[in-house]
Structure formats: C-alpha cells, structure tokens
Design a protein around this motif. Structure first.
Motif, mmCIF file in Angstrom:
data_model
loop_
_atom_site.group_PDB
_atom_site.id
_atom_site.type_symbol
_atom_site.label_atom_id
_atom_site.label_comp_id
_atom_site.label_asym_id
_atom_site.label_seq_id
_atom_site.Cartn_x
_atom_site.Cartn_y
_atom_site.Cartn_z
ATOM 1 N N THR A 1 83.580 4.346 2.009
ATOM 2 C CA THR A 1 84.111 3.004 2.260
ATOM 3 C C THR A 1 83.879 2.025 1.104
ATOM 4 O OG1 THR A 1 83.856 3.294 4.642
ATOM 5 C CG2 THR A 1 84.081 1.034 3.830
ATOM 6 N N PRO A 2 82.676 1.919 0.528
ATOM 7 C CA PRO A 2 82.494 0.961 -0.585
ATOM 8 C C PRO A 2 83.414 1.253 -1.772
ATOM 9 C CG PRO A 2 80.366 1.657 0.282
ATOM 10 C CD PRO A 2 81.388 2.538 0.928
ATOM 11 N N VAL A 3 83.585 2.539 -2.094
ATOM 12 C CA VAL A 3 84.458 2.881 -3.216
ATOM 13 C C VAL A 3 85.905 2.513 -2.902
ATOM 14 C CG1 VAL A 3 85.399 4.780 -4.575
ATOM 15 C CG2 VAL A 3 82.951 4.689 -4.092
ATOM 16 N N GLU A 4 86.346 2.803 -1.669
ATOM 17 C CA GLU A 4 87.726 2.497 -1.278
ATOM 18 C C GLU A 4 87.984 0.990 -1.287
ATOM 19 O OE1 GLU A 4 88.289 4.412 2.441
ATOM 20 O OE2 GLU A 4 88.163 6.440 1.599
ATOM 21 N N VAL A 5 86.994 0.209 -0.865
ATOM 22 C CA VAL A 5 87.135 -1.244 -0.897
ATOM 23 C C VAL A 5 87.212 -1.724 -2.350
ATOM 24 C CG1 VAL A 5 85.984 -3.434 -0.403
ATOM 25 C CG2 VAL A 5 86.020 -1.624 1.326
ATOM 26 N N ALA A 6 86.399 -1.144 -3.210
ATOM 27 C CA ALA A 6 86.364 -1.551 -4.622
ATOM 28 C C ALA A 6 87.675 -1.244 -5.321
ATOM 29 C CB ALA A 6 85.203 -0.856 -5.334
ATOM 30 N N TRP A 7 88.232 -0.018 -5.108
ATOM 31 C CA TRP A 7 89.461 0.293 -5.837
ATOM 32 C C TRP A 7 90.698 -0.360 -5.223
ATOM 33 C CZ3 TRP A 7 88.483 6.037 -4.433
ATOM 34 C CH2 TRP A 7 89.196 6.418 -3.296
ATOM 35 N N THR A 8 90.520 -1.016 -4.070
ATOM 36 C CA THR A 8 91.605 -1.828 -3.510
ATOM 37 C C THR A 8 91.514 -3.275 -4.005
ATOM 38 O OG1 THR A 8 91.721 -0.436 -1.535
ATOM 39 C CG2 THR A 8 92.714 -2.631 -1.401
ATOM 40 N N LEU A 9 90.297 -3.833 -3.934
ATOM 41 C CA LEU A 9 90.134 -5.227 -4.337
ATOM 42 C C LEU A 9 90.242 -5.389 -5.851
ATOM 43 C CD1 LEU A 9 87.214 -6.470 -2.033
ATOM 44 C CD2 LEU A 9 89.659 -6.917 -1.832
ATOM 45 N N GLY A 10 89.753 -4.417 -6.616
ATOM 46 C CA GLY A 10 89.786 -4.517 -8.073
ATOM 47 C C GLY A 10 91.192 -4.735 -8.611
ATOM 48 N N PRO A 11 92.155 -3.849 -8.298
ATOM 49 C CA PRO A 11 93.529 -4.056 -8.786
ATOM 50 C C PRO A 11 94.150 -5.357 -8.280
ATOM 51 C CG PRO A 11 93.228 -1.778 -8.117
ATOM 52 C CD PRO A 11 91.994 -2.525 -7.689
ATOM 53 N N ILE A 12 93.817 -5.752 -7.036
ATOM 54 C CA ILE A 12 94.364 -7.004 -6.507
ATOM 55 C C ILE A 12 93.892 -8.183 -7.353
ATOM 56 C CG2 ILE A 12 94.271 -8.623 -4.571
ATOM 57 C CD1 ILE A 12 94.246 -6.217 -2.691
ATOM 58 N N LEU A 13 92.606 -8.218 -7.670
ATOM 59 C CA LEU A 13 92.068 -9.313 -8.477
ATOM 60 C C LEU A 13 92.670 -9.315 -9.882
ATOM 61 C CD1 LEU A 13 88.310 -9.167 -7.410
ATOM 62 C CD2 LEU A 13 90.052 -10.815 -6.675
ATOM 63 N N ILE A 14 92.864 -8.118 -10.444
ATOM 64 C CA ILE A 14 93.465 -8.031 -11.778
ATOM 65 C C ILE A 14 94.894 -8.558 -11.760
ATOM 66 C CG2 ILE A 14 94.275 -6.415 -13.552
ATOM 67 C CD1 ILE A 14 91.820 -4.674 -12.849
ATOM 68 N N LEU A 15 95.678 -8.180 -10.740
ATOM 69 C CA LEU A 15 97.059 -8.643 -10.644
ATOM 70 C C LEU A 15 97.128 -10.150 -10.389
ATOM 71 C CD1 LEU A 15 98.665 -5.729 -8.574
ATOM 72 C CD2 LEU A 15 98.968 -6.228 -10.998
ATOM 73 N N VAL A 16 96.193 -10.682 -9.615
ATOM 74 C CA VAL A 16 96.154 -12.126 -9.384
ATOM 75 C C VAL A 16 95.870 -12.851 -10.699
ATOM 76 C CG1 VAL A 16 94.848 -13.995 -8.296
ATOM 77 C CG2 VAL A 16 95.531 -11.991 -6.958
ATOM 78 N N LEU A 17 94.948 -12.317 -11.502
ATOM 79 C CA LEU A 17 94.642 -12.921 -12.794
ATOM 80 C C LEU A 17 95.863 -12.917 -13.711
ATOM 81 C CD1 LEU A 17 92.734 -13.992 -15.008
ATOM 82 C CD2 LEU A 17 92.139 -11.605 -15.515
ATOM 83 N N ILE A 18 96.553 -11.773 -13.790
ATOM 84 C CA ILE A 18 97.748 -11.681 -14.643
ATOM 85 C C ILE A 18 98.839 -12.628 -14.138
ATOM 86 C CG2 ILE A 18 99.614 -10.161 -15.415
ATOM 87 C CD1 ILE A 18 97.596 -7.850 -15.371
ATOM 88 N N GLY A 19 99.026 -12.660 -12.821
ATOM 89 C CA GLY A 19 100.050 -13.531 -12.250
ATOM 90 C C GLY A 19 99.744 -15.001 -12.469
ATOM 91 N N ALA A 20 98.468 -15.376 -12.323
ATOM 92 C CA ALA A 20 98.087 -16.777 -12.500
ATOM 93 C C ALA A 20 98.314 -17.232 -13.932
ATOM 94 C CB ALA A 20 96.622 -16.959 -12.111
ATOM 95 N N TYR A 21 98.240 -16.306 -14.880
ATOM 96 C CA TYR A 21 98.444 -16.660 -16.280
ATOM 97 C C TYR A 21 99.905 -16.551 -16.681
ATOM 98 C CZ TYR A 21 97.130 -17.213 -21.174
ATOM 99 O OH TYR A 21 96.989 -17.696 -22.443
ATOM 100 N N SER A 22 100.613 -15.548 -16.164
ATOM 101 C CA SER A 22 101.983 -15.286 -16.624
ATOM 102 C C SER A 22 103.035 -16.144 -15.937
ATOM 103 C CB SER A 22 102.333 -13.802 -16.419
ATOM 104 O OG SER A 22 102.304 -13.460 -15.039
ATOM 105 N N LEU A 23 102.853 -16.477 -14.677
ATOM 106 C CA LEU A 23 103.877 -17.244 -13.969
ATOM 107 C C LEU A 23 104.105 -18.629 -14.577
ATOM 108 C CD1 LEU A 23 103.281 -16.236 -10.234
ATOM 109 C CD2 LEU A 23 105.183 -15.592 -11.730
ATOM 110 N N PRO A 24 103.054 -19.379 -14.932
ATOM 111 C CA PRO A 24 103.319 -20.664 -15.603
ATOM 112 C C PRO A 24 104.090 -20.499 -16.907
ATOM 113 C CG PRO A 24 101.063 -20.594 -14.803
ATOM 114 C CD PRO A 24 101.621 -19.213 -14.624
#
Length: 307
Positions: free
Chosen positions: A98-121
């Motif tokens: 479970t901890p690994v599955e949570v990590a590899w789900t949240l990790g990509p989400i946070l990375i995509l949010v970071l890219i989106g927050a920078y690229s959309l503006p």
C-alpha cells in the motif's frame, strides 16, 4: 484597397523592378540573431518574453525528467542487486504494498500539477492577444508570403531569394538556376545585403517591425494550410484558408530573424522562408514612409523648415 494589394502582387512578380523601401533597410547594421546554425542543437536566442517563457519551461521539464530517469535507473539497479535469485532463493509471494502504491500514484500527480501550474500561464500569455501597436496580416501562398500592413494601407509579397519569381532574364542567362546556390545566386544574396550563410533563409522583401512594440500577426492562407513561425520569437501559427488566426510578439532586440513555413504545403514547401527585421522606432517610421510611397503610391510627408 483590393486594387492596392493586386498591384503589390504584380510588382512582386516583376522581379526585375527594384525594391526601394526594402533596400533602405538591408541587413547592413543589423545583427543576424535568429537563424539556424548547421550542426548545432538547442533553441535560438530568445528575442521575446514568450520565447524566454518557452526556454524556461523546457529547462524545468528537462530537470524533472532527468531526476525521474536517474531515480528509476537507480531503483532498477537496486532491485536487480538486492532481489536477484542468488540473494533471494525464496521469492516473496505478496502482491500488494500500500505505501508504495500510494507513492507512485501521488508522485506523478504532484509532478503533473507542478508542470501544469507553470505551463498553463505561459500558454495563456501566448493566446491572449494584447492591444496591437502594429498589425500585419500574413497570407500564406504556394510558395511565398503576402504581408499587409493593415493600419498603413499597403502590402507586398515576399519570395525566397533564388525562387523562380525573383530571377531576371539576365541572371538566368548568366547561369542562375531556381533554388540552386551558385556564383550568380551568391552575388544576388550579396546585392541584397546577405551572405551565402543566409541561403534558403533570406527573402527579397522582409517584414519590418519596431523594437519594443507589440506586433499582432493575423495569419491565414489562400490555397492550402501554411504555418508562420519565427523560432527566436517563440511564435508559430497555422494559416488556414477561410480562417483568420492571430499571434503576437514584442521583440526586445534589434536584428534579423529567420523562420520557415512549418506546415507541409506542396513541392516547394522547403523554399518558403520568412525574414523579419527588427529596427529602431526611428528607422521603422522612415521605412513606413518609403513603403507607403512604393507599395501604395502615398507620397511621403514633406517637412518645410520655418524661417
């Protein structure tokens, strides 16, 4: 107005006629900044805020994917060494962690949010067209560009130096071959203020814009889809027949910039370059006066000195 633009097209086709307004702003005195360099990689120098935004976004994504690549590679090596058959003769039988599955789900989400927050503006800044200081309508044709200075009442066609429409009978008799570099063509480039390094990039007439002012390009096409782009400005827009799209830029540095049609548009697609000269406001005002007279027959204003 239609008669004016029809006349400008006719003048462009008569390549033997001198292009007086363009001659007034040859490449002399302007640095070639935005041009491809053989064998080099990476972006052309950023000449606008839009281009710098793209460079910064590219750097951010490069850092992110480098970190991901290093992490995944290290993880694969660790697993290969730590859990090989020699060190683990009895394989594990669990199917979930479970901890690994949570990590590899949240990790990509946070990375995509970071890219989106920078690229959309950045995307929004490109798409939100500001109030124009200079408006130019760009029409893609097979295989040349037509430019109409909307607020000035004139327009002209722009062909690659060396295209069939730019050759005179004297040049052909001297050995000039369309779209082929030889001594005659090198001389033709030099007469226009260019060198052989600008072969396939330089045009007989150039877009001239003032430095530090907002330029809006209205892009369309007369036959098939073309694409107007200047890499150093960070702009690219398809020209679609029957539709009018817009892009904008504000050049921060005087110089000569080159682009190419970036949408496959037929057999001479490779011979459809774009030349933009960014000049001072004073030089631009001088050029505008001469261009109005040449392309639209509007006499230049004469200033009479008072006694």
């Amino acid at each position: 107005m239609k008669k004016i633009f029809s006349l400008s097209a006719l003048m462009a086709s008569l390549s033997a006629l001198p292009v007086l307004a363009q001659d007034a702003l040859r490449i002399d005195g302007l640095e070639v900044i935005g041009a491809p360099v053989p064998g080099e990689t990476g972006f052309q120098p950023a000449a606008t805020g839009l281009a710098q935004d793209i460079h910064d976004l590219d750097w951010l994504i490069l850092v992110i994917i480098t970190l991901i690549t290093v992490f995944v590679t290290a993880l694969i090596l660790w697993v290969a060494i730590r859990f090989n058959a020699k060190r683990n003769p009895e394989p594990a039988k669990f199917t979930h962690h479970t901890p690994v599955e949570v990590a590899w789900t949240l990790g990509p989400i946070l990375i995509l949010v970071l890219i989106g927050a920078y690229s959309l503006p950045i995307l929004f800044r490109q798409q939100e067209i500001p109030q124009a200081d200079v408006t130019i309508k760009v029409i893609g044709n097979q295989w040349y560009w037509t430019y109409e200075y909307v607020d000035e009442g004139f327009g002209f066609d722009s062909y690659m130096i060396g295209a069939p429409a730019t050759l005179t009978s004297e040049e052909e008799a001297a050995g000039a071959v369309p779209n082929m570099l030889n001594d005659v063509m090198i001389t033709k480039l030099e007469e226009a203020g260019y060198s052989r390094n600008e072969w396939l990039l330089a045009t007989d007439t150039s877009v001239v814009v003032p430095v530090g002012q907002t330029v809006v390009m209205q892009v369309t096409a007369s036959d098939v889809i073309h694409s107007w782009t200047i890499p150093a400005f960070g702009v690219k827009q398809d020209g679609v027949p029957g539709r009018l799209a817009e892009l904008w830029f504000e050049a921060e540095r005087e110089g000569v910039y080159f682009g190419q049609c970036s949408e496959l548009c037929g057999q001479a697609h490779a011979y459809m370059p774009i030349t933009v000269k960014v000049v001072s406001e004073e030089a631009y005002a001088e050029w505008i006066g001469k261009a109005r007279e040449e392309y639209a027959g509007i006499p230049q204003a004469v200033t009479v000195a008072s006694k």
